[in-house]
Write an enzyme that holds these catalytic residues in place. Sequence first.
Site, PDB file in Angstrom:
ATOM      1  N   GLY A  45      -6.424  -0.167   0.231  1.00 44.08           N
ATOM      2  CA  GLY A  45      -5.924  -1.487   0.585  1.00 44.08           C
ATOM      3  C   GLY A  45      -4.522  -1.390   1.142  1.00 44.08           C
ATOM      4  O   GLY A  45      -3.783  -0.444   0.827  1.00 44.08           O
ATOM      5  N   GLN A  50       3.672  -4.297   3.243  1.00 45.66           N
ATOM      6  CA  GLN A  50       3.872  -2.847   3.117  1.00 45.66           C
ATOM      7  C   GLN A  50       4.179  -2.177   4.449  1.00 45.66           C
ATOM      8  O   GLN A  50       4.634  -1.039   4.476  1.00 45.66           O
ATOM      9  CB  GLN A  50       2.626  -2.196   2.495  1.00 45.66           C
ATOM     10  CG  GLN A  50       2.444  -2.574   1.029  1.00 45.66           C
ATOM     11  CD  GLN A  50       1.201  -1.921   0.478  1.00 45.66           C
ATOM     12  OE1 GLN A  50       0.087  -2.383   0.712  1.00 45.66           O
ATOM     13  NE2 GLN A  50       1.379  -0.823  -0.242  1.00 45.66           N
ATOM     14  N   CYS A 108      -0.519   2.884  -5.569  1.00 43.99           N
ATOM     15  CA  CYS A 108      -0.061   2.005  -4.491  1.00 43.99           C
ATOM     16  C   CYS A 108       0.601   2.859  -3.426  1.00 43.99           C
ATOM     17  O   CYS A 108       1.385   3.750  -3.752  1.00 43.99           O
ATOM     18  CB  CYS A 108       0.930   0.995  -5.060  1.00 43.99           C
ATOM     19  SG  CYS A 108       1.578  -0.151  -3.824  1.00 43.99           S
ATOM     20  N   LEU A 109       0.290   2.585  -2.164  1.00 42.31           N
ATOM     21  CA  LEU A 109       0.879   3.386  -1.078  1.00 42.31           C
ATOM     22  C   LEU A 109       2.399   3.243  -1.040  1.00 42.31           C
ATOM     23  O   LEU A 109       3.076   4.113  -0.498  1.00 42.31           O
ATOM     24  CB  LEU A 109       0.285   2.965   0.278  1.00 42.31           C
ATOM     25  CG  LEU A 109      -1.208   3.259   0.469  1.00 42.31           C
ATOM     26  CD1 LEU A 109      -1.675   2.721   1.822  1.00 42.31           C
ATOM     27  CD2 LEU A 109      -1.510   4.746   0.355  1.00 42.31           C
ATOM     28  N   HIS A 150      -4.814  -6.655  -6.368  1.00 40.38           N
ATOM     29  CA  HIS A 150      -3.605  -5.859  -6.103  1.00 40.38           C
ATOM     30  C   HIS A 150      -2.989  -6.261  -4.756  1.00 40.38           C
ATOM     31  O   HIS A 150      -1.776  -6.464  -4.652  1.00 40.38           O
ATOM     32  CB  HIS A 150      -3.993  -4.374  -6.126  1.00 40.38           C
ATOM     33  CG  HIS A 150      -2.879  -3.414  -5.824  1.00 40.38           C
ATOM     34  ND1 HIS A 150      -2.416  -2.495  -6.744  1.00 40.38           N
ATOM     35  CD2 HIS A 150      -2.150  -3.207  -4.701  1.00 40.38           C
ATOM     36  CE1 HIS A 150      -1.433  -1.779  -6.194  1.00 40.38           C
ATOM     37  NE2 HIS A 150      -1.266  -2.184  -4.949  1.00 40.38           N
ATOM     38  N   GLU A 151      -3.844  -6.391  -3.734  1.00 40.36           N
ATOM     39  CA  GLU A 151      -3.332  -6.713  -2.389  1.00 40.36           C
ATOM     40  C   GLU A 151      -2.841  -8.153  -2.293  1.00 40.36           C
ATOM     41  O   GLU A 151      -1.811  -8.413  -1.665  1.00 40.36           O
ATOM     42  CB  GLU A 151      -4.407  -6.451  -1.325  1.00 40.36           C
ATOM     43  CG  GLU A 151      -4.872  -5.002  -1.230  1.00 40.36           C
ATOM     44  CD  GLU A 151      -3.741  -3.995  -1.157  1.00 40.36           C
ATOM     45  OE1 GLU A 151      -2.694  -4.298  -0.538  1.00 40.36           O
ATOM     46  OE2 GLU A 151      -3.889  -2.904  -1.722  1.00 40.36           O
ATOM     47  N   HIS A 154       0.553  -8.353  -3.559  1.00 36.88           N
ATOM     48  CA  HIS A 154       1.539  -7.926  -2.545  1.00 36.88           C
ATOM     49  C   HIS A 154       1.911  -9.079  -1.617  1.00 36.88           C
ATOM     50  O   HIS A 154       3.074  -9.236  -1.248  1.00 36.88           O
ATOM     51  CB  HIS A 154       0.935  -6.827  -1.649  1.00 36.88           C
ATOM     52  CG  HIS A 154       1.135  -5.432  -2.130  1.00 36.88           C
ATOM     53  ND1 HIS A 154       2.369  -4.870  -2.329  1.00 36.88           N
ATOM     54  CD2 HIS A 154       0.232  -4.449  -2.406  1.00 36.88           C
ATOM     55  CE1 HIS A 154       2.231  -3.601  -2.721  1.00 36.88           C
ATOM     56  NE2 HIS A 154       0.941  -3.324  -2.785  1.00 36.88           N
TER      57      HIS A 154
HETATM   58 ZN    ZN Z   1      -0.024  -1.630  -3.381  1.00 31.87          ZN
END
Ligand code: ZN
Length: 192
Positions: A45, A50, A108-109, A150-151, A154
């Site tokens: 995701g 991000q 998480c990226l 999660h997304e 964000h």
């Molecule tokens: Zn993340």
Amino acid sequence: MILRVLKYGDPVLRRKGAPVEAITPEIRQFIADMLETMADARGIGLAAQQVGSPLLITTLDIRDVKNRPSYMWINGQDEADPEAFMPMILINPKIRPMGKLEPGPEGCLSFPEIFGDIPRPSEVEVEALDSEGRPIQFRAGGLLARAIQHEVDHLHGILFIDRMDSITRQEVRPDVEELMQRTKASLARASS
Ligand code: ZN
């Protein structure tokens, strides 16, 4: 184009996303870049924050994860194959978490090498626009439900460390602090 993924400590990650008013050529290109960036980073995701643009857009793709099942239901109760909907693009998503809280591992990226168990509701009702601006509605379970929550966090400036219980947060704190210092140092270098 592969976009740079912002790391924890970058203030853009705390910005709330602005709604997308129209699917312009710029938005189409941005979504294509998000998909390319997510695939390049092998993420499941990615949220617009991000990659530096606080908009209500997220992309998801759970196809590479074989050991954690995902579920999807459309039109009420019809079970659908989530893989058929990947990669998934959600614009202006609204979610309603359902079911009981279940802990599950997340990364998480924007937090490389940092992982922790996060409690989240096991299912989620989703209403959003797709990449063409058409309304979509479905219910997700399993990994997909977790990834969507999660997304969507964000998109509202919420990060997975905010959802950790105090023990998990203590465990990851040194790594999170170090990452934040590194990010701040690189932002200071970039602006000087
Ligand atoms: Zn993340």
